[in-house]
Design an enzyme around this catalytic site. Structure first.
Site, short mmCIF file in Angstrom:
data_model
loop_
_atom_site.label_atom_id
_atom_site.label_comp_id
_atom_site.label_asym_id
_atom_site.label_seq_id
_atom_site.Cartn_x
_atom_site.Cartn_y
_atom_site.Cartn_z
N ASP A 59 0.85 -1.19 0.00
CA ASP A 59 0.00 0.00 0.00
C ASP A 59 0.89 1.24 0.00
O ASP A 59 1.83 1.31 0.81
CB ASP A 59 -0.87 -0.04 1.27
CG ASP A 59 -2.02 0.92 1.19
OD1 ASP A 59 -1.79 2.12 0.93
OD2 ASP A 59 -3.17 0.46 1.38
N THR A 133 -5.01 13.95 -13.91
CA THR A 133 -6.18 13.87 -14.77
C THR A 133 -6.68 15.26 -15.16
O THR A 133 -6.49 16.23 -14.40
CB THR A 133 -7.31 13.11 -14.04
OG1 THR A 133 -8.55 13.36 -14.69
CG2 THR A 133 -7.47 13.57 -12.59
N GLU A 135 -9.57 16.07 -14.95
CA GLU A 135 -10.72 16.39 -14.10
C GLU A 135 -10.37 17.43 -13.03
O GLU A 135 -11.25 18.04 -12.44
CB GLU A 135 -11.29 15.11 -13.45
CG GLU A 135 -11.65 14.10 -14.52
CD GLU A 135 -12.54 12.95 -14.07
OE1 GLU A 135 -13.26 13.10 -13.08
OE2 GLU A 135 -12.47 11.90 -14.73
N ASN A 187 -9.82 11.17 -20.69
CA ASN A 187 -10.33 9.81 -20.46
C ASN A 187 -9.62 8.78 -21.33
O ASN A 187 -9.56 8.94 -22.55
CB ASN A 187 -11.83 9.75 -20.79
CG ASN A 187 -12.68 10.39 -19.72
OD1 ASN A 187 -12.55 11.59 -19.45
ND2 ASN A 187 -13.53 9.61 -19.08
P1 NAD Z 1 -7.36 1.87 -11.77
O1 NAD Z 1 -8.39 2.07 -10.72
O2 NAD Z 1 -7.61 0.90 -12.87
O3 NAD Z 1 -5.97 1.45 -11.10
C1 NAD Z 1 -5.52 2.00 -9.89
C2 NAD Z 1 -4.57 0.99 -9.25
O4 NAD Z 1 -4.09 1.54 -8.01
C3 NAD Z 1 -5.25 -0.34 -8.90
O5 NAD Z 1 -4.46 -1.41 -9.36
C4 NAD Z 1 -5.34 -0.33 -7.39
O6 NAD Z 1 -5.24 -1.63 -6.80
C5 NAD Z 1 -4.12 0.52 -7.02
N1 NAD Z 1 -4.26 1.15 -5.70
C6 NAD Z 1 -5.36 1.75 -5.18
N2 NAD Z 1 -5.09 2.17 -3.92
C7 NAD Z 1 -3.80 1.84 -3.66
C8 NAD Z 1 -2.95 2.03 -2.54
N3 NAD Z 1 -3.38 2.64 -1.42
N4 NAD Z 1 -1.69 1.55 -2.61
C9 NAD Z 1 -1.24 0.92 -3.72
N5 NAD Z 1 -2.00 0.70 -4.80
C10 NAD Z 1 -3.27 1.17 -4.78
O7 NAD Z 1 -7.08 3.33 -12.36
P2 NAD Z 1 -6.49 3.75 -13.77
O8 NAD Z 1 -7.61 4.09 -14.65
O9 NAD Z 1 -5.47 2.78 -14.19
O10 NAD Z 1 -5.78 5.12 -13.36
C11 NAD Z 1 -4.41 5.15 -13.00
C12 NAD Z 1 -4.03 6.59 -12.69
O11 NAD Z 1 -4.26 7.41 -13.84
C13 NAD Z 1 -4.84 7.21 -11.56
O12 NAD Z 1 -3.96 7.98 -10.78
C14 NAD Z 1 -5.86 8.07 -12.28
O13 NAD Z 1 -6.20 9.18 -11.48
C15 NAD Z 1 -5.08 8.51 -13.50
N6 NAD Z 1 -5.89 8.81 -14.69
C16 NAD Z 1 -6.80 7.89 -15.17
C17 NAD Z 1 -7.52 8.19 -16.32
C18 NAD Z 1 -8.50 7.21 -16.91
O14 NAD Z 1 -9.22 7.55 -17.86
N7 NAD Z 1 -8.58 5.99 -16.44
C19 NAD Z 1 -7.32 9.43 -16.98
C20 NAD Z 1 -6.39 10.31 -16.46
C21 NAD Z 1 -5.68 9.99 -15.33
P1 TYD Z 2 -16.39 7.29 -16.37
O1 TYD Z 2 -15.97 6.20 -17.28
O2 TYD Z 2 -16.80 6.96 -14.98
O3 TYD Z 2 -15.19 8.36 -16.38
P2 TYD Z 2 -15.13 9.87 -15.76
O4 TYD Z 2 -16.27 10.07 -14.86
O5 TYD Z 2 -13.83 9.84 -15.05
O6 TYD Z 2 -15.14 10.77 -16.96
O7 TYD Z 2 -17.57 8.09 -17.05
C1 TYD Z 2 -17.43 8.66 -18.33
C2 TYD Z 2 -18.71 9.42 -18.64
O8 TYD Z 2 -19.78 8.48 -18.77
C3 TYD Z 2 -19.12 10.36 -17.52
O9 TYD Z 2 -19.70 11.53 -18.10
C4 TYD Z 2 -20.18 9.60 -16.76
C5 TYD Z 2 -20.83 8.75 -17.83
N1 TYD Z 2 -21.37 7.45 -17.39
C6 TYD Z 2 -22.68 7.10 -17.65
O10 TYD Z 2 -23.44 7.87 -18.26
N2 TYD Z 2 -23.13 5.87 -17.24
C7 TYD Z 2 -22.33 5.00 -16.55
O11 TYD Z 2 -22.80 3.90 -16.18
C8 TYD Z 2 -20.98 5.37 -16.30
C9 TYD Z 2 -20.06 4.44 -15.55
C10 TYD Z 2 -20.52 6.60 -16.74
#
Ligand code: NAD
Ligand code: TYD
Length: 351
Positions: A59, A133, A135, A187
């Site tokens: 962690d 992100t 966001e 995203n």
């Molecule tokens: P994810 O939820 O798929 O993966 C997150 C990982 O972190 C998981 O494997 C989880 O087990 C691990 N984790 C959670 N808490 C932890 C802790 N306390 N210690 C160690 N490990 C821990 O998320 P993701 O979509 O792969 O996102 C990864 C990063 O990228 C995040 O920081 C997210 O904010 C950022 N991000 C994601 C997106 C997206 O679209 N998915 C876009 C921009 C930025």
């Molecule tokens: P999500 O994949 O949760 O990413 P983020 O909120 O980080 O952008 O959602 C993408 C968009 O889709 C967001 O506007 C919320 C919408 N959404 C739905 O309309 N229905 C759903 O079931 C989910 C999971 C997301």
């Protein structure tokens, strides 16, 4: 180089591991993940077996453990993906978002500072890269883009926790001179994304002829980028990024949620020949609280400074992503167990 990837068993972390290992055969890669509901060891099975990574179930809030790993492997670069990442969960339970995203990031920074800093001098080759992100910038109206200068204005507890982490990382650069970068990406979509996020959730529900829940009117806009393009941008920042800088990363690829869902239905019908999949499955449900209307990234800085640009166009990317899910149904089944299923059933699957 000895590189520590946190959150390595999650969606982007596991994609980054595969991408980075392929291109950097001689680096030592150390991976850390707490294996929460979102992190799955099966995402790394091959890499662990092949000795491509030294993996620790740990962690990032556990300072002793993090310190042990840093010293044992002489960590030089940290890429911090570890986070609670789902907005809806942050609305239901913000606490863990603050603990992991803010305090966990701070723990990593503190250990890195202790290990890397001597008398205010930092080695050039050290780097703390915070994966953030778009966001954190809040929500846009119909016009305009987020630049790196856009003021932070997060709305969800998830976004606020990521913005707080960004500011702490910045403070370590400003105060102690730590070599850091922050990347803010739009995203992502692609393989290994946990099926609670829009694209994989819709694919899974459609395949099972379950409702496709659209929040509100479904006209919210996201800027979608294939995860491999994100990984390329991250590698460029590690190798050539100007330390101390923020880099926005985005696909210049805006879609309304409802358009994405209709597109997925079309592709799934074509690929499976299953005409039980159709727009009749779409159900408008109450909107997400504080739902951001539009995200759109201006990625001109990383394009100009580092020569990055997305390579995977959306038509191609979404098709290969659907194909991946169709061929990896067992993966989906195996990850939607335990905690995730309980949460999903309690909050979304009341019918
Ligand atoms: P994810 O939820 O798929 O993966 C997150 C990982 O972190 C998981 O494997 C989880 O087990 C691990 N984790 C959670 N808490 C932890 C802790 N306390 N210690 C160690 N490990 C821990 O998320 P993701 O979509 O792969 O996102 C990864 C990063 O990228 C995040 O920081 C997210 O904010 C950022 N991000 C994601 C997106 C997206 O679209 N998915 C876009 C921009 C930025
Ligand atoms: P999500 O994949 O949760 O990413 P983020 O909120 O980080 O952008 O959602 C993408 C968009 O889709 C967001 O506007 C919320 C919408 N959404 C739905 O309309 N229905 C759903 O079931 C989910 C999971 C997301």
């Amino acid at each position: 180089m000895n590189i520590l990837i946190t959150g390595v068993a999650g969606f982007i972390g596991s994609n980054f591991l595969k991408f980075y290992r392929e291109k950097n055969k001689n680096d030592l890669i150390i991976g850390v993940d707490a294996l929460t509901y979102a992190g799955n060891i099966i995402n790394l099975e091959k890499e662990i077996e092949n000795g491509d990574i030294i993996f620790y179930k740990a962690d990032i809030r556990d300072r002793d453990k993090v310190e042990e790993i840093f010293y044992k492997h002489n960590v030089e670069v940290v890429v911090n993906f570890a986070a609670e990442s789902h907005v809806d969960r942050s609305i239901h339970n913000p606490q863990i978002f603050l603990e992991t995203n803010v305090l966990g990031t701070h723990t990593l920074l503190e250990v890195a500072r202790k290990k890397w800093c001597c008398n205010g001098k930092w080695d050039e080759d050290k780097l703390f890269l915070q994966i953030s992100t778009d966001e954190v910038y809040g929500s846009l109206g119909p016009q305009g883009y987020f630049t790196e200068e856009t003021p932070l204005d997060p709305h969800s507890p998830y976004a606020a926790s990521k913005a707080a982490a960004d500011l702490i990382v910045k403070s370590y650069s400003d105060t102690y001179g730590m070599p850091v970068n922050i990347t803010r990406c739009s995203n992502n979509y692609g393989p290994y994304q946990f099926p609670e996020k829009l694209i994989p959730l819709m694919i899974w529900n459609a395949l099972n002829h379950k409702e496709l829940p659209i929040y509100g009117d479904g006209r919210q806009i996201r800027d979608w980028l294939h995860v491999r393009d994100h990984c390329e941008a991250i590698e460029l920042v590690i190798k050539r990024g100007k330390r101390g800088e923020v880099y926005n990363i985005g696909g210049n690829n805006e879609w309304k949620n409802i358009e994405i869902v209709k597109k997925l239905i079309k592709i799934l019908r074509q690929k499976t020949g299953d005409y039980g999949i159709g727009e009749h499955l779409i159900k408008h449900v109450p909107d997400r609280l504080g739902h951001d209307r539009r995200y759109a990234i201006d990625a001109s800085k990383i394009r100009k400074e580092l020569g990055w640009e997305p390579k995977i166009n959306f038509e191609q990317g979404i098709n290969i992503t659907v194909e991946w899910y169709l061929q990896n149904i067992d993966w989906v089944k195996s990850v939607i167990t335990g905690e995730y299923l309980e949460f999903y059933n309690k909050n979304y699957n009341k019918k």
